[in-house]
Design an enzyme around this catalytic site. Structure first.
Site, PDB file in Angstrom:
ATOM      1  N   HIS A   1      88.955 -39.047 -42.233  1.00 43.12           N
ATOM      2  CA  HIS A   1      88.036 -38.930 -40.874  1.00 43.12           C
ATOM      3  C   HIS A   1      88.699 -38.443 -39.673  1.00 43.12           C
ATOM      4  O   HIS A   1      88.086 -37.821 -38.796  1.00 43.12           O
ATOM      5  CB  HIS A   1      87.341 -40.490 -40.957  1.00 43.12           C
ATOM      6  CG  HIS A   1      86.163 -40.687 -39.696  1.00 43.12           C
ATOM      7  ND1 HIS A   1      85.092 -40.516 -40.195  1.00 43.12           N
ATOM      8  CD2 HIS A   1      86.786 -40.442 -38.339  1.00 43.12           C
ATOM      9  CE1 HIS A   1      84.392 -40.879 -38.751  1.00 43.12           C
ATOM     10  NE2 HIS A   1      85.239 -40.645 -37.962  1.00 43.12           N
ATOM     11  N   GLU A   2      89.942 -39.253 -39.538  1.00 46.74           N
ATOM     12  CA  GLU A   2      90.606 -39.142 -38.205  1.00 46.74           C
ATOM     13  C   GLU A   2      91.401 -37.498 -38.088  1.00 46.74           C
ATOM     14  O   GLU A   2      91.304 -37.160 -37.173  1.00 46.74           O
ATOM     15  CB  GLU A   2      91.879 -40.224 -37.899  1.00 46.74           C
ATOM     16  CG  GLU A   2      91.145 -41.663 -37.622  1.00 46.74           C
ATOM     17  CD  GLU A   2      90.050 -41.510 -36.872  1.00 46.74           C
ATOM     18  OE1 GLU A   2      90.036 -41.135 -35.713  1.00 46.74           O
ATOM     19  OE2 GLU A   2      88.834 -42.389 -36.806  1.00 46.74           O
TER      20      GLU A   2
ATOM     21  N   CYS B   1      81.327 -43.847 -36.709  1.00 45.89           N
ATOM     22  CA  CYS B   1      82.366 -43.283 -35.625  1.00 45.89           C
ATOM     23  C   CYS B   1      82.179 -43.819 -34.319  1.00 45.89           C
ATOM     24  O   CYS B   1      81.027 -43.962 -33.805  1.00 45.89           O
ATOM     25  CB  CYS B   1      81.901 -41.645 -35.922  1.00 45.89           C
ATOM     26  SG  CYS B   1      83.145 -40.523 -34.879  1.00 45.89           S
TER      27      CYS B   1
END
Length: 140
Positions: free
Chosen positions: A102-103, A60
């Site tokens: 994830h986003e 990340c």
């Protein structure tokens, strides 16, 4: 995205959510690996996800020095708004589903560490041996 990509090879693709750069908007951009055009997510929400999951290491841009083993669905359907205001649904699978999920987590105030199994800790990037390689999916 281009400037970030110049700093590090992102063989698995990369993304960034508006809150990560100080914008209070429900928006994110995902750059899949290779020559695929960037995906713009405006007001995205996951409407369905497969029961079939796998675990892969994720990184990340919020904390670049560690990687975490994160379970995620292999297939998700995402509803988002286009730049012209239309609502569309798109199905994403495997690595692209992982990147998009994830986003969207960032937009929901979650970091990937919140998705890791209890007792599993992130590892230092120096111990991570898959830098520069795409995620591998058995039998797919």
């Amino acid at each position: 995205m281009e400037r970030i990509g110049q700093v590090h090879p992102f063989a698995k693709g990369m993304g960034i959510a508006a809150p990560q750069i100080g914008l209070a908007r429900s928006a994110a951009v995902v750059q899949p690996p290779g020559e695929t055009p960037a995906i713009v997510l405006l007001n995205p929400r996951i409407t369905t996800s497969s029961g079939e999951t796998d675990e892969q290491y994720e990184g990340c841009l919020s904390f670049f020095d560690v990687r975490g083993l994160v379970p995620r669905p292999l297939k998700i359907t995402v509803e988002t708004t286009t730049l012209t205001g239309e609502t569309v649904s798109t199905v994403y699978e495997r690595g692209l589903a992982r990147l998009i999920h994830h986003e969207i987590d960032h937009l929901d105030g979650l970091l990937y560490t919140a998705r890791m199994r209890p007792g599993v800790d992130p590892i230092p990037v120096e111990e991570y041996r898959q830098t520069g390689r795409a995620w591998e999916y058995d039998g797919l």
